[in-house]
Design a protein around this motif. Sequence first.
Motif, PDB file in Angstrom:
ATOM      1  N   PHE A 145     -28.296 -17.699 -42.614  1.00 20.91           N
ATOM      2  CA  PHE A 145     -29.147 -17.026 -43.623  1.00 20.91           C
ATOM      3  C   PHE A 145     -28.633 -15.648 -44.049  1.00 20.91           C
ATOM      4  CE2 PHE A 145     -31.771 -15.789 -39.726  1.00 20.91           C
ATOM      5  CZ  PHE A 145     -31.579 -14.418 -39.832  1.00 20.91           C
TER       6      PHE A 145
ATOM      7  N   TYR B 171     -41.013 -17.410 -38.386  1.00 22.83           N
ATOM      8  CA  TYR B 171     -41.458 -18.732 -37.949  1.00 22.83           C
ATOM      9  C   TYR B 171     -42.766 -18.619 -37.154  1.00 22.83           C
ATOM     10  CZ  TYR B 171     -36.949 -20.804 -39.370  1.00 22.83           C
ATOM     11  OH  TYR B 171     -35.861 -21.265 -40.072  1.00 22.83           O
TER      12      TYR B 171
ATOM     13  N   LYS C 206     -22.716 -23.404 -27.675  1.00 23.90           N
ATOM     14  CA  LYS C 206     -21.751 -22.352 -28.083  1.00 23.90           C
ATOM     15  C   LYS C 206     -22.410 -21.321 -28.986  1.00 23.90           C
ATOM     16  CE  LYS C 206     -17.452 -24.765 -27.430  1.00 23.90           C
ATOM     17  NZ  LYS C 206     -16.855 -25.994 -27.991  1.00 23.90           N
TER      18      LYS C 206
ATOM     19  N   PRO D   6     -36.361  -9.907 -31.896  1.00 23.84           N
ATOM     20  CA  PRO D   6     -35.480  -8.803 -32.316  1.00 23.84           C
ATOM     21  C   PRO D   6     -35.256  -8.709 -33.823  1.00 23.84           C
ATOM     22  CG  PRO D   6     -34.177 -10.624 -31.495  1.00 23.84           C
ATOM     23  CD  PRO D   6     -35.601 -11.074 -31.448  1.00 23.84           C
TER      24      PRO D   6
ATOM     25  N   ALA E 249     -31.485 -18.824 -29.041  1.00 25.43           N
ATOM     26  CA  ALA E 249     -31.290 -17.386 -29.330  1.00 25.43           C
ATOM     27  C   ALA E 249     -31.724 -17.012 -30.739  1.00 25.43           C
ATOM     28  CB  ALA E 249     -29.837 -16.989 -29.096  1.00 25.43           C
ATOM     29  N   GLY E 250     -32.545 -17.847 -31.362  1.00 26.33           N
ATOM     30  CA  GLY E 250     -33.121 -17.462 -32.658  1.00 26.33           C
ATOM     31  C   GLY E 250     -32.724 -18.385 -33.776  1.00 26.33           C
TER      32      GLY E 250
ATOM     33  N   MET F  59     -36.082  -6.926 -25.478  1.00 32.37           N
ATOM     34  CA  MET F  59     -36.340  -8.156 -24.717  1.00 32.37           C
ATOM     35  C   MET F  59     -37.227  -7.846 -23.531  1.00 32.37           C
ATOM     36  SD  MET F  59     -32.662  -9.923 -24.422  1.00 32.37           S
ATOM     37  CE  MET F  59     -31.416  -9.575 -25.647  1.00 32.37           C
TER      38      MET F  59
ATOM     39  N   ALA G 187     -28.867 -21.697 -31.301  1.00 31.95           N
ATOM     40  CA  ALA G 187     -29.530 -21.134 -32.494  1.00 31.95           C
ATOM     41  C   ALA G 187     -29.994 -22.266 -33.411  1.00 31.95           C
ATOM     42  CB  ALA G 187     -28.558 -20.210 -33.233  1.00 31.95           C
TER      43      ALA G 187
ATOM     44  N   LEU H  23     -35.194 -15.880 -28.105  1.00 32.83           N
ATOM     45  CA  LEU H  23     -35.260 -14.723 -29.013  1.00 32.83           C
ATOM     46  C   LEU H  23     -35.596 -15.183 -30.422  1.00 32.83           C
ATOM     47  CD1 LEU H  23     -31.996 -12.968 -27.750  1.00 32.83           C
ATOM     48  CD2 LEU H  23     -34.352 -12.427 -27.101  1.00 32.83           C
ATOM     49  N   GLY H  24     -36.278 -14.349 -31.168  1.00 35.47           N
ATOM     50  CA  GLY H  24     -36.592 -14.672 -32.556  1.00 35.47           C
ATOM     51  C   GLY H  24     -37.182 -16.066 -32.654  1.00 35.47           C
TER      52      GLY H  24
ATOM     53  N   PHE I  15     -32.256 -17.075 -22.752  1.00 38.88           N
ATOM     54  CA  PHE I  15     -32.697 -16.297 -23.917  1.00 38.88           C
ATOM     55  C   PHE I  15     -33.650 -17.112 -24.802  1.00 38.88           C
ATOM     56  CE2 PHE I  15     -28.470 -14.189 -23.225  1.00 38.88           C
ATOM     57  CZ  PHE I  15     -28.956 -12.908 -23.021  1.00 38.88           C
TER      58      PHE I  15
ATOM     59  N   ILE J 227     -38.175  -9.736 -40.463  1.00 40.46           N
ATOM     60  CA  ILE J 227     -39.290  -9.851 -39.514  1.00 40.46           C
ATOM     61  C   ILE J 227     -39.306 -11.282 -38.987  1.00 40.46           C
ATOM     62  CG2 ILE J 227     -40.691  -8.047 -40.630  1.00 40.46           C
ATOM     63  CD1 ILE J 227     -42.402 -10.408 -41.818  1.00 40.46           C
TER      64      ILE J 227
HETATM   65  N1  CAA Z   1     -27.533 -17.118 -34.760  1.00 40.94           N
HETATM   66  C1  CAA Z   1     -26.262 -17.514 -34.861  1.00 40.94           C
HETATM   67  N2  CAA Z   1     -25.380 -17.407 -33.863  1.00 40.94           N
HETATM   68  C2  CAA Z   1     -25.811 -16.867 -32.704  1.00 40.94           C
HETATM   69  C3  CAA Z   1     -27.126 -16.436 -32.530  1.00 40.94           C
HETATM   70  C4  CAA Z   1     -28.018 -16.570 -33.620  1.00 40.94           C
HETATM   71  N3  CAA Z   1     -29.315 -16.244 -33.541  1.00 40.94           N
HETATM   72  N4  CAA Z   1     -27.252 -15.916 -31.277  1.00 40.94           N
HETATM   73  C5  CAA Z   1     -26.042 -16.057 -30.694  1.00 40.94           C
HETATM   74  N5  CAA Z   1     -25.172 -16.637 -31.549  1.00 40.94           N
HETATM   75  C6  CAA Z   1     -23.746 -16.937 -31.332  1.00 40.94           C
HETATM   76  C7  CAA Z   1     -22.899 -15.676 -31.386  1.00 40.94           C
HETATM   77  O1  CAA Z   1     -22.611 -15.340 -32.712  1.00 40.94           O
HETATM   78  C8  CAA Z   1     -21.694 -16.127 -30.604  1.00 40.94           C
HETATM   79  O2  CAA Z   1     -20.896 -16.936 -31.438  1.00 40.94           O
HETATM   80  P1  CAA Z   1     -19.293 -16.663 -31.565  1.00 40.94           P
HETATM   81  O3  CAA Z   1     -18.790 -16.970 -30.182  1.00 40.94           O
HETATM   82  O4  CAA Z   1     -18.868 -17.641 -32.610  1.00 40.94           O
HETATM   83  O5  CAA Z   1     -19.149 -15.225 -31.944  1.00 40.94           O
HETATM   84  C9  CAA Z   1     -22.269 -17.023 -29.531  1.00 40.94           C
HETATM   85  O6  CAA Z   1     -23.561 -17.424 -30.019  1.00 40.94           O
HETATM   86  C10 CAA Z   1     -22.485 -16.339 -28.187  1.00 40.94           C
HETATM   87  O7  CAA Z   1     -23.250 -15.162 -28.429  1.00 40.94           O
HETATM   88  P2  CAA Z   1     -22.787 -13.701 -27.917  1.00 40.94           P
HETATM   89  O8  CAA Z   1     -21.314 -13.608 -27.842  1.00 40.94           O
HETATM   90  O9  CAA Z   1     -23.511 -12.699 -28.760  1.00 40.94           O
HETATM   91  O10 CAA Z   1     -23.396 -13.720 -26.444  1.00 40.94           O
HETATM   92  P3  CAA Z   1     -23.869 -12.458 -25.571  1.00 40.94           P
HETATM   93  O11 CAA Z   1     -24.086 -12.988 -24.200  1.00 40.94           O
HETATM   94  O12 CAA Z   1     -22.949 -11.313 -25.760  1.00 40.94           O
HETATM   95  O13 CAA Z   1     -25.275 -12.032 -26.213  1.00 40.94           O
HETATM   96  C11 CAA Z   1     -27.489 -12.431 -27.122  1.00 40.94           C
HETATM   97  C12 CAA Z   1     -26.390 -12.911 -26.141  1.00 40.94           C
HETATM   98  C13 CAA Z   1     -28.054 -11.111 -26.645  1.00 40.94           C
HETATM   99  C14 CAA Z   1     -28.555 -13.513 -27.134  1.00 40.94           C
HETATM  100  C15 CAA Z   1     -26.879 -12.252 -28.526  1.00 40.94           C
HETATM  101  O14 CAA Z   1     -26.161 -13.440 -28.859  1.00 40.94           O
HETATM  102  C16 CAA Z   1     -27.872 -11.996 -29.630  1.00 40.94           C
HETATM  103  O15 CAA Z   1     -28.368 -10.892 -29.731  1.00 40.94           O
HETATM  104  N6  CAA Z   1     -28.139 -13.016 -30.465  1.00 40.94           N
HETATM  105  C17 CAA Z   1     -29.002 -12.863 -31.620  1.00 40.94           C
HETATM  106  C18 CAA Z   1     -30.455 -12.784 -31.232  1.00 40.94           C
HETATM  107  C19 CAA Z   1     -31.314 -12.563 -32.445  1.00 40.94           C
HETATM  108  O16 CAA Z   1     -31.230 -11.564 -33.129  1.00 40.94           O
HETATM  109  N7  CAA Z   1     -32.190 -13.551 -32.735  1.00 40.94           N
HETATM  110  C20 CAA Z   1     -33.090 -13.474 -33.870  1.00 40.94           C
HETATM  111  C21 CAA Z   1     -32.500 -14.226 -35.010  1.00 40.94           C
HETATM  112  S1  CAA Z   1     -33.382 -13.951 -36.518  1.00 40.94           S
HETATM  113  C22 CAA Z   1     -34.673 -15.033 -36.483  1.00 40.94           C
HETATM  114  O17 CAA Z   1     -34.892 -15.748 -35.525  1.00 40.94           O
HETATM  115  C23 CAA Z   1     -35.486 -15.032 -37.772  1.00 40.94           C
HETATM  116  C24 CAA Z   1     -36.745 -15.801 -37.747  1.00 40.94           C
HETATM  117  O18 CAA Z   1     -37.691 -15.491 -37.046  1.00 40.94           O
HETATM  118  C25 CAA Z   1     -36.927 -16.868 -38.705  1.00 40.94           C
END
Ligand code: CAA
Length: 257
Positions: A71, A144, A23, A134, A64-65, A168, A27, A110-111, A108, A141
């Motif tokens: 945080f 990890y 869900k 992203p 997805a990150g 992406m 992450a 990501l991050g 996905f 930045i």
């Molecule tokens: N952290 C927490 N929750 C996340 C998440 C993340 N990285 N990525 C997705 N989710 C959650 C969403 O908040 C959503 O939860 P709710 O239903 O409670 O709102 C659920 O997962 C489904 O996500 P979306 O509704 O956004 O799904 P989508 O199909 O519209 O989009 C996506 C998919 C493009 C992957 C989009 O979810 C997204 O952009 N996610 C974040 C990606 C991101 O920025 N990752 C980097 C994180 S920072 C990091 O990783 C730092 C580091 O290096 C240490």
Amino acid sequence: MNHSTITSTLEDQIALLTINRPKQLNALNRATIQELHDELHALNTNPEVRVVLITGSGEKAFVAGADIKEFADYSVNEGSELAQEGQQKLFDYVEHFSKPMIAAVNGFALGGGLELAMACHIRVASTNAKMGLPEVSLGVIPGYGGTQRLAQLIGKGRALEMITTAEMTSAARAYEMGLVNHVVEPNELLDFCKTLARKMIKNSPNAINSAIKCVNAGFSQDKDGYRVEIEEFGKCFGTEEFNEGTSAFLEKRKPQF
Ligand code: CAA
């Protein structure tokens, strides 16, 4: 071992770790990182385990990150502690794992998700995978290891383009850049990874562990990869597996490792 955010299964000497928060698109929060660390620690010492595959649950995401909700209100100190703890417990741990680790990137990445895949020794992506770092779109930045491992895998210029645009990349483009080793259809992903794993299982676990150490040493600032190779090469001669491998060759039979 019981876990709330991951599952771990073992079949034919191949462990399959699945991050299980579909869900939240799998992450990585602190609990998940701790559970992955604990499970990997157990798999490391289990001689029945020869290769570890890691994937995400569901059809949409590998990971997805890092968990942005966790945080979002962190301070400077909490931010650096998050990166340090995560790198130590999971990302460096994976990179230096004694057995091959294969990331089955099923959507996905990501991050922190791509960072986890990059810490693994090998990456196989499904055709629908989308990969990126992203973080700058969030005002941070990659924390990890992404700034380092992406540049190692695809070169500095391409890494900086991916990081600064926050865009992406498709599985096909990731393959062209050398970010993933293979791209396969989603329904073939795990079988493909298991076939790769079976090829590794035929070989000496000790020699594989040594080879991982040597390759990693070449990317470490404080180690001379050539020197480590000489040491590890020498050590192999003192192992049962070396006796078995060379005897099997001379006796024209398959080695039993
Ligand atoms: N952290 C927490 N929750 C996340 C998440 C993340 N990285 N990525 C997705 N989710 C959650 C969403 O908040 C959503 O939860 P709710 O239903 O409670 O709102 C659920 O997962 C489904 O996500 P979306 O509704 O956004 O799904 P989508 O199909 O519209 O989009 C996506 C998919 C493009 C992957 C989009 O979810 C997204 O952009 N996610 C974040 C990606 C991101 O920025 N990752 C980097 C994180 S920072 C990091 O990783 C730092 C580091 O290096 C240490």
